[in-house]
Every structure is written in structure tokens, then in C-alpha cells.
Design an enzyme around this catalytic site. Structure first.
Site, short mmCIF file in Angstrom:
data_model
loop_
_atom_site.label_atom_id
_atom_site.label_comp_id
_atom_site.label_asym_id
_atom_site.label_seq_id
_atom_site.Cartn_x
_atom_site.Cartn_y
_atom_site.Cartn_z
N GLY A 2 8.45 -10.11 8.46
CA GLY A 2 8.09 -8.48 7.92
C GLY A 2 8.56 -8.55 7.30
O GLY A 2 10.71 -7.91 7.26
N ARG A 3 8.05 -7.93 6.22
CA ARG A 3 8.13 -7.34 5.08
C ARG A 3 7.45 -6.46 4.67
O ARG A 3 6.50 -5.76 4.73
CB ARG A 3 8.53 -7.73 3.79
CG ARG A 3 9.31 -8.78 4.02
CD ARG A 3 9.37 -10.31 2.71
NE ARG A 3 8.30 -11.33 3.09
CZ ARG A 3 7.61 -11.00 2.06
NH1 ARG A 3 7.37 -10.39 1.03
NH2 ARG A 3 6.36 -12.15 1.87
N ASP A 42 3.69 -7.67 -3.54
CA ASP A 42 3.35 -6.92 -2.45
C ASP A 42 3.66 -5.18 -2.28
O ASP A 42 3.04 -5.43 -1.20
CB ASP A 42 5.39 -7.50 -2.00
CG ASP A 42 4.73 -9.11 -2.12
OD1 ASP A 42 4.71 -9.49 -2.57
OD2 ASP A 42 6.73 -8.78 -1.61
N ALA A 50 4.08 -15.05 -3.15
CA ALA A 50 4.42 -15.38 -4.83
C ALA A 50 2.77 -15.54 -5.90
O ALA A 50 2.83 -14.61 -6.44
CB ALA A 50 5.24 -16.03 -5.38
N HIS A 177 -5.46 -44.75 -0.01
CA HIS A 177 -4.77 -45.16 1.39
C HIS A 177 -3.33 -46.50 0.62
O HIS A 177 -3.55 -47.12 -0.02
CB HIS A 177 -5.65 -46.63 2.50
CG HIS A 177 -4.82 -47.55 3.12
ND1 HIS A 177 -4.86 -46.51 4.30
CD2 HIS A 177 -4.62 -48.29 3.24
CE1 HIS A 177 -4.28 -47.03 5.43
NE2 HIS A 177 -3.98 -48.17 4.54
C1 LIG Z 1 12.82 -14.86 2.25
C2 LIG Z 1 11.90 -15.02 1.25
C3 LIG Z 1 11.19 -15.78 1.05
C4 LIG Z 1 10.42 -15.74 0.37
N1 LIG Z 1 9.19 -17.30 0.18
C5 LIG Z 1 8.12 -16.98 -0.58
C6 LIG Z 1 7.41 -18.41 -0.41
O1 LIG Z 1 7.96 -20.24 -0.43
N2 LIG Z 1 6.94 -18.43 -0.85
C7 LIG Z 1 5.37 -17.23 -1.68
O2 LIG Z 1 4.04 -17.79 -2.26
N3 LIG Z 1 6.12 -16.21 -1.50
C8 LIG Z 1 7.61 -16.07 -0.91
N4 LIG Z 1 7.34 -15.31 -1.17
C9 LIG Z 1 7.36 -13.79 -1.43
C10 LIG Z 1 7.51 -13.75 -2.62
O3 LIG Z 1 8.37 -13.10 -2.97
C11 LIG Z 1 7.12 -11.91 -2.60
O4 LIG Z 1 5.08 -11.83 -2.36
C12 LIG Z 1 6.92 -12.25 -5.00
O5 LIG Z 1 8.28 -12.20 -4.90
C13 LIG Z 1 6.30 -10.22 -4.45
O6 LIG Z 1 6.48 -10.37 -5.95
P1 LIG Z 1 5.96 -9.08 -6.56
O7 LIG Z 1 6.03 -9.38 -7.75
O8 LIG Z 1 4.69 -7.97 -6.22
O9 LIG Z 1 7.37 -7.96 -5.99
P2 LIG Z 1 9.11 -8.80 -6.34
O10 LIG Z 1 9.10 -9.77 -6.75
O11 LIG Z 1 9.55 -7.99 -5.42
O12 LIG Z 1 9.75 -7.43 -7.32
C14 LIG Z 1 9.10 -6.33 -8.26
C15 LIG Z 1 10.45 -6.08 -9.22
O13 LIG Z 1 10.18 -4.79 -8.74
C16 LIG Z 1 11.92 -4.16 -9.03
N5 LIG Z 1 11.80 -2.43 -8.77
C17 LIG Z 1 11.64 -2.17 -7.17
N6 LIG Z 1 11.50 -0.72 -7.37
C18 LIG Z 1 11.62 -0.43 -9.00
C19 LIG Z 1 11.99 0.41 -9.74
N7 LIG Z 1 11.44 1.73 -8.61
N8 LIG Z 1 11.66 0.95 -11.06
C20 LIG Z 1 11.88 -0.93 -11.66
N9 LIG Z 1 11.94 -1.66 -11.15
C21 LIG Z 1 12.04 -1.48 -9.81
C22 LIG Z 1 11.98 -5.00 -7.94
O14 LIG Z 1 14.43 -5.11 -8.25
C23 LIG Z 1 11.39 -5.99 -8.39
O15 LIG Z 1 13.08 -6.99 -9.48
C24 LIG Z 1 9.07 -15.15 -0.11
C25 LIG Z 1 10.05 -13.34 0.13
C26 LIG Z 1 10.45 -13.38 0.73
C27 LIG Z 1 11.99 -12.19 0.61
#
Ligand SMILES: Cc1cc2nc3c(=O)[nH]c(=O)nc-3n(C[C@H](O)[C@H](O)[C@H](O)COP(=O)(O)OP(=O)(O)OC[C@H]3O[C@@H](n4cnc5c(N)ncnc54)[C@H](O)[C@@H]3O)c2cc1C
Length: 200
Positions: A2-3, A42, A50, A177
Site C-alpha cells: 500500500g502506498r 501517483d 512508473a 519456436h
Molecule cells: C519500492 C517500490 C517499487 C516500485 N516498483 C515499481 C516497478 O517495478 N514498476 C513500476 O512501474 N512502478 C514501480 N513503483 C512505483 C513507481 O515508483 C511510481 O509509480 C513512480 O515513481 C511515480 O512517479 P511520480 O513522478 O508520480 O512520483 P515520484 O517518483 O514519487 O516523484 C515525486 C517527486 O516529487 C518530490 N516531491 C514531493 N513533495 C514535494 C514538494 N512539496 N515539493 C517539491 N518536490 C516534492 C519527491 O521528492 C519526488 O522526487 C515502485 C514504487 C516503490 C515505492
């Protein structure tokens, strides 16, 4: 495990952006309630993956550039669980397909009939979900894989689902194959009524 969205201290509420349990509320074009403010990744309700975030970022860039990109179909986003054995899915589950299309036809092809899986000692299967009853033609709307290394087969599965291919269209494509991807071809052969190698 859960996230959740990390939006509590981002100043979004103060800026008047509508949230729902911490997630940013967007329309089908990823626009928030403020014109010109978009959300991706997310913090948008849905699959927290990702590759979904990448595609949403590309969508918003093209939207701002006035390129009128096609909306992203969430059900078409491939999902892989990197466990051993692996799980991989594209498109609708059987339950979702029944809700959307009414009558559906499913088929499970056992990897016991797949030569490469035998070489690898991998068990598992390929499940196809087709819209429509067994005697009607219809697109494959869901593909679900379970077994060692099946995550590598999700690319073909998501092409089949997202292009709306019918079983007989995939059945006529030749698969190399011995590969595990051959199981996808065999499953579609079976669903098209002409099974080739079947073992259970
Ligand atoms: C352990 C783990 C394993 C995973 N494995 C996979 C996988 O195998 N395949 C897959 O598809 N997905 C995977 N995921 C999910 C994937 O990492 C996320 O879906 C993806 O990183 C989301 O991208 P994002 O840009 O929305 O958020 P993030 O990558 O979390 O980026 C958000 C950024 O915003 C920054 N931030 C937050 N608040 C603020 C603020 N107030 N001001 C400025 N910056 C801020 C954070 O520091 C971060 O750098 C995994 C996640 C985890 C936790």
C-alpha cells in the site's frame, strides 16, 4: 503493502486545487479544477506505476503544446508483478469484461503445452478474455499471464488488447519456436477453435 499520495504539505489546498483523500482530482485530460494546472503520476487516482506516470507526463506536454493527444485508457496500462512466478496483465479482468461487455468467453492455455516453458521448468498459464459469447466474433479485451518470466510476454499481450485484435487475427500470426511467447499464439489458436499443442 500500500502506498498513498504525498500531497499533504505541497500547498495544493491553499492554491485551491481539489483533492480527494489526498489524491488530486483531474478530468479525462489530466486537468485539475484550475485551468492550466495538470497532475500526473501517483498523485492521480489509479494505478501507481512508473510507466503510467511517464505516459501521463507525455500526454500533458502534448496537451499543452496543442497536439490534442488521445486520452490514456487506464485499462490498457500493463501490470506486472515481479515475483517468482511472475504475474502479468493487460486489459480487463473477466469480471470487468462482464460488466462492460455482458457476455464474455475465456480460455486458459496451460504452459505445459509450451516447449520453452518445459525447457525452463516453468508452469503456469495464459488466460484470454474475449468480448462476446463462444459462437460470436469479438475482440480480446483482457490477457492474464502467470508463470516464470511471463512479464516479458506482456508487450505482445498489451498490443493485442490495445489494438482490439480478434482471436483469429492473432491465430494467423506465426510465433517463433521455442519461445514462451508461443503460448500466446497457441492460446489464440485455441480460442479461434483450432488448438495446436495442448497439454494440461
Ligand atoms: C519500492 C517500490 C517499487 C516500485 N516498483 C515499481 C516497478 O517495478 N514498476 C513500476 O512501474 N512502478 C514501480 N513503483 C512505483 C513507481 O515508483 C511510481 O509509480 C513512480 O515513481 C511515480 O512517479 P511520480 O513522478 O508520480 O512520483 P515520484 O517518483 O514519487 O516523484 C515525486 C517527486 O516529487 C518530490 N516531491 C514531493 N513533495 C514535494 C514538494 N512539496 N515539493 C517539491 N518536490 C516534492 C519527491 O521528492 C519526488 O522526487 C515502485 C514504487 C516503490 C515505492
Amino acid at each position: 503493502m500500500g502506498r498513498g499520495p504525498n500531497t499533504a504539505d505541497a500547498g495544493l489546498v491553499e492554491a485551491g486545487i481539489t483533492l480527494d483523500r489526498g489524491f488530486v482530482t483531474v478530468n479525462g485530460r489530466l486537468s485539475t479544477n484550475h485551468t492550466g494546472v495538470y497532475a500526473v503520476g501517483d498523485i492521480v487516482p489509479g494505478l501507481q506505476l512508473a510507466h503510467r506516470g511517464f505516459q501521463q507526463g507525455v500526454f500533458v506536454a502534448e496537451e499543452i503544446a496543442g497536439l490534442n493527444p488521445a486520452p490514456i485508457d487506464e485499462s490498457g496500462i500493463p501490470r506486472v508483478t515481479y515475483s517468482n512466478p511472475e504475474l502479468a496483465s493487460g486489459g480487463l479482468t473477466e469480471t470487468q469484461a462482464r460488466e462492460r461487455h455482458g457476455d464474455v468467453t475465456t480460455l486458459v492455455y496451460d504452459l505445459a503445452g509450451n516447449g520453452k516453458s518445459q525447457i525452463l521448468g516453468a508452469s503456469g498459464g495464459v488466460k484470454l478474455v474475449k468480448a462476446g459469447g463462444p459462437d460470436t466474433d469479438g475482440p480480446v479485451v483482457g490477457i492474464h499471464l502467470a508463470g516464470s518470466r511471463v512479464g516479458e510476454m506482456i508487450s505482445e499481450a498489451q498490443l493485442i488488447v490495445n489494438w482490439g485484435a480478434h482471436p483469429n487475427e492473432v491465430a494467423q500470426l506465426v510465433h517463433a519456436h521455442p519461445t514462451q511467447s508461443e503460448a500466446l499464439g497457441e492460446a489464440h489458436l485455441a480460442l479461434a477453435g483450432k488448438p495446436l499443442h495442448a497439454h494440461s
